[in-house]
Design an enzyme around this catalytic site. Structure first.
Site, PDB file in Angstrom:
ATOM      1  N   TYR A  79       6.775  -3.590   2.624  1.00 56.70           N
ATOM      2  CA  TYR A  79       7.321  -4.070   3.897  1.00 56.70           C
ATOM      3  C   TYR A  79       6.264  -3.820   4.978  1.00 56.70           C
ATOM      4  O   TYR A  79       5.432  -2.920   4.819  1.00 56.70           O
ATOM      5  CB  TYR A  79       8.628  -3.301   4.182  1.00 56.70           C
ATOM      6  CG  TYR A  79       9.431  -3.832   5.339  1.00 56.70           C
ATOM      7  CD1 TYR A  79      10.081  -5.068   5.247  1.00 56.70           C
ATOM      8  CD2 TYR A  79       9.552  -3.111   6.532  1.00 56.70           C
ATOM      9  CE1 TYR A  79      10.816  -5.558   6.314  1.00 56.70           C
ATOM     10  CE2 TYR A  79      10.294  -3.600   7.601  1.00 56.70           C
ATOM     11  CZ  TYR A  79      10.924  -4.823   7.490  1.00 56.70           C
ATOM     12  OH  TYR A  79      11.649  -5.308   8.543  1.00 56.70           O
ATOM     13  N   ASN A 108       5.931  -2.227   7.607  1.00 59.95           N
ATOM     14  CA  ASN A 108       5.679  -0.902   8.198  1.00 59.95           C
ATOM     15  C   ASN A 108       5.069   0.091   7.203  1.00 59.95           C
ATOM     16  O   ASN A 108       4.739   1.212   7.576  1.00 59.95           O
ATOM     17  CB  ASN A 108       6.970  -0.321   8.805  1.00 59.95           C
ATOM     18  CG  ASN A 108       7.991   0.078   7.748  1.00 59.95           C
ATOM     19  OD1 ASN A 108       7.997  -0.456   6.645  1.00 59.95           O
ATOM     20  ND2 ASN A 108       8.865   1.003   8.090  1.00 59.95           N
ATOM     21  N   LYS A 109       4.870  -0.327   5.962  1.00 62.65           N
ATOM     22  CA  LYS A 109       4.289   0.598   4.963  1.00 62.65           C
ATOM     23  C   LYS A 109       2.767   0.648   5.114  1.00 62.65           C
ATOM     24  O   LYS A 109       2.180  -0.170   5.814  1.00 62.65           O
ATOM     25  CB  LYS A 109       4.646   0.143   3.549  1.00 62.65           C
ATOM     26  CG  LYS A 109       6.107  -0.210   3.340  1.00 62.65           C
ATOM     27  CD  LYS A 109       7.022   0.999   3.292  1.00 62.65           C
ATOM     28  CE  LYS A 109       8.450   0.540   3.023  1.00 62.65           C
ATOM     29  NZ  LYS A 109       9.424   1.621   3.055  1.00 62.65           N
ATOM     30  N   GLN A 110       2.128   1.550   4.368  1.00 64.78           N
ATOM     31  CA  GLN A 110       0.675   1.700   4.482  1.00 64.78           C
ATOM     32  C   GLN A 110      -0.036   0.375   4.231  1.00 64.78           C
ATOM     33  O   GLN A 110      -0.964   0.014   4.946  1.00 64.78           O
ATOM     34  CB  GLN A 110       0.152   2.746   3.496  1.00 64.78           C
ATOM     35  CG  GLN A 110       0.442   4.181   3.889  1.00 64.78           C
ATOM     36  CD  GLN A 110       1.755   4.686   3.321  1.00 64.78           C
ATOM     37  OE1 GLN A 110       2.647   3.911   2.980  1.00 64.78           O
ATOM     38  NE2 GLN A 110       1.894   6.000   3.235  1.00 64.78           N
ATOM     39  N   ILE A 111       0.350  -0.357   3.156  1.00 65.80           N
ATOM     40  CA  ILE A 111      -0.173  -1.711   2.969  1.00 65.80           C
ATOM     41  C   ILE A 111       1.018  -2.660   2.840  1.00 65.80           C
ATOM     42  O   ILE A 111       2.099  -2.257   2.412  1.00 65.80           O
ATOM     43  CB  ILE A 111      -1.109  -1.858   1.740  1.00 65.80           C
ATOM     44  CG1 ILE A 111      -0.344  -1.786   0.428  1.00 65.80           C
ATOM     45  CG2 ILE A 111      -2.249  -0.842   1.785  1.00 65.80           C
ATOM     46  CD1 ILE A 111      -1.177  -2.199  -0.787  1.00 65.80           C
TER      47      ILE A 111
END
Ligand SMILES: *Cc1c(COP(=O)(O)O)cnc(C)c1O
Length: 416
Positions: free
Chosen positions: A214, A216-219
């Protein structure tokens, strides 16, 4: 440009996710800082465009490449790309044979998907309270909850901080339980395992683990997720279920098992490949912001800052601070409203799962059931956090937080 900006507001019936509101750039007086923002550049644009022009939009070479690169990154034999982290968790639950009436011990302090994936299959989440430092499930509370119906432990690396995997593995071995990792917030985190005598990547322990992409995750891949495992059985089962129950080499209309459409398209895989190739750079930029925050906020009395344990290397997912016990949940909410009024995106990560309206109604949970999780959950604030934040952005947030704390009414010991 981020995807949400390209959707005309009137044309969309879906409300914009406040987590992902576009970044407006500074004037010092009225800054708008989103809670989170993806790191997307020219390489991502080119990769997506290339796939778009190729005409091969699903089940093509990018899928295989992304899975291979991802498995190598985590150090697992198999990686299975899926349409979301939640879909990945669901498939793992099925692949592990967890079904109606089976009990799975998990944490109430998480994003709700880590528990909902059990409900999809009629399994029963049994919550164990958390370690107040890592905010992950406390293994010493798990053992007492094991019954003959217990099938698995589902642990979450909360906010990128690894759970106590050595202790969880020992329990899983001793009681013959499956061990599933929700590593959706922990891409790139590492855990020092005494059992395995070395540093291990998040997602490399247990029977299988799941990551999510998603925005907002790191990638990010927009929406997307990845299952990782060393088990050929779990991998084969997940490959089949994600694609309508087809075995990998079988014909398009041979359905061997109950399947779903949890596929991840080529555009997303191309995006994920570029993001994964940049993961070290992305992690470094996020670590820099975390360090700026740690410095800027260290002198606020009574504020608990996130601190990686000595046995972990955290890939920063969010920057969550905790107010002291002198603040009530209502005062925390006032602080958040004050921050938002100052243009500072923030969120109450996490509301506990057991006190969500649905779980209360279905299972009869009440306040007080998991006191540590509730204590933490009542006082945490996630501040704006993404690699593109400047030192001046961080200063703006830390000043805004000081103002908000002063306005909401300082607890007795705070020198404001
Ligand atoms: C993001 C996340 C998920 C899954 O997210 P999707 O939006 O379905 O990709 C699951 N568990 C945790 C703890 C998460 O943070």
């Amino acid at each position: 440009m981020n995807a949400l900006q390209t959707v005309p507001r009137e044309a969309s019936t879906v409300p914009a996710d406040p987590v992902l509101l576009p970044t407006a750039r500074p004037s010092l007086e009225a800054r708008q800082l989103p809670l989170s923002a993806p790191s997307i550049g020219a390489a991502e644009e080119a990769a997506v465009l290339e796939v778009l022009r190729s005409g091969r939009l699903s089940l093509g070479p990018k899928l295989l490449e992304f899975e291979k690169a991802f498995a190598a990154h985590v150090g697992r034999k198999h990686a299975i790309a899926v349409s979301s982290g939640t879909a990945g968790l669901h498939l793992c639950v099925r692949a592990l044979g967890i079904g109606p009436g089976d009990e799975v011990i998990t944490t109430p302090f998480s994003f709700i998907a880590s528990s909902n994936c059990l409900l999809y299959e009629g399994a029963v989440p049994i919550f164990a309270d958390i370690d107040p430092v890592t905010l992950c499930i406390e293994p010493s509370r798990v053992e007492a909850l094991i019954t003959p119906r217990t099938k698995a432990i589902l642990a979450v690396d909360v906010f990128g901080h690894p759970a106590d995997w050595d202790a969880l593995e020992k329990l899983a071995d001793r009681y013959q339980l499956a061990l599933l990792g929700d590593c959706c917030e922990a891409l790139g985190s590492q855990y020092y395992s005494k059992r395995h005598e070395g540093w291990r990547m998040a997602g490399s322990l247990g029977d299988a683990a799941v990551f999510a992409f998603y925005p907002n995750k790191q990638i990010t891949t927009g929406e997307g997720g990845m299952i990782v495992t060393d088990s050929p059985q779990i991998a084969a089962s997940c490959y089949a279920m994600r694609n309508q129950g087809r075995m990998q080499m079988s014909g398009w209309l041979d359905h061997y098992t109950l399947g779903y459409n949890y596929r991840l398209g080529e555009l997303s895989c191309a995006l994920g490949l570029v993001q994964l190739s940049r993961v070290q750079e992305i992690m470094r930029s996020r670590e820099r912001v975390a360090e700026l925050y740690l410095r800027a906020l260290s002198d606020i009395p009574g504020l608990t800052l996130p601190m990686p344990r000595a046995d972990s290397r955290v890939s920063w997912f969010v920057f969550v601070v905790r107010l002291s016990e002198r603040y009530s949940a209502e005062q925390r909410d006032e602080v958040m409203a004050d921050l938002q009024a100052q243009g500072v995106g923030c969120a109450n990560y996490f509301p506990t799962i057991h006190l969500s309206a649905y779980y209360r109604k279905r299972f009869g949970y009440r306040p007080g059931d998991y006191p540590i999780s509730e204590f933490v959950s009542d006082r945490t604030i996630a501040l704006p956090f993404y690699g593109g934040m400047t030192a001046s952005d961080v200063r703006y947030v830390s000043d805004a937080l000081r103002r908000a704390l002063a306005r909401v009414g300082a607890p007795a010991t705070m020198a404001c």
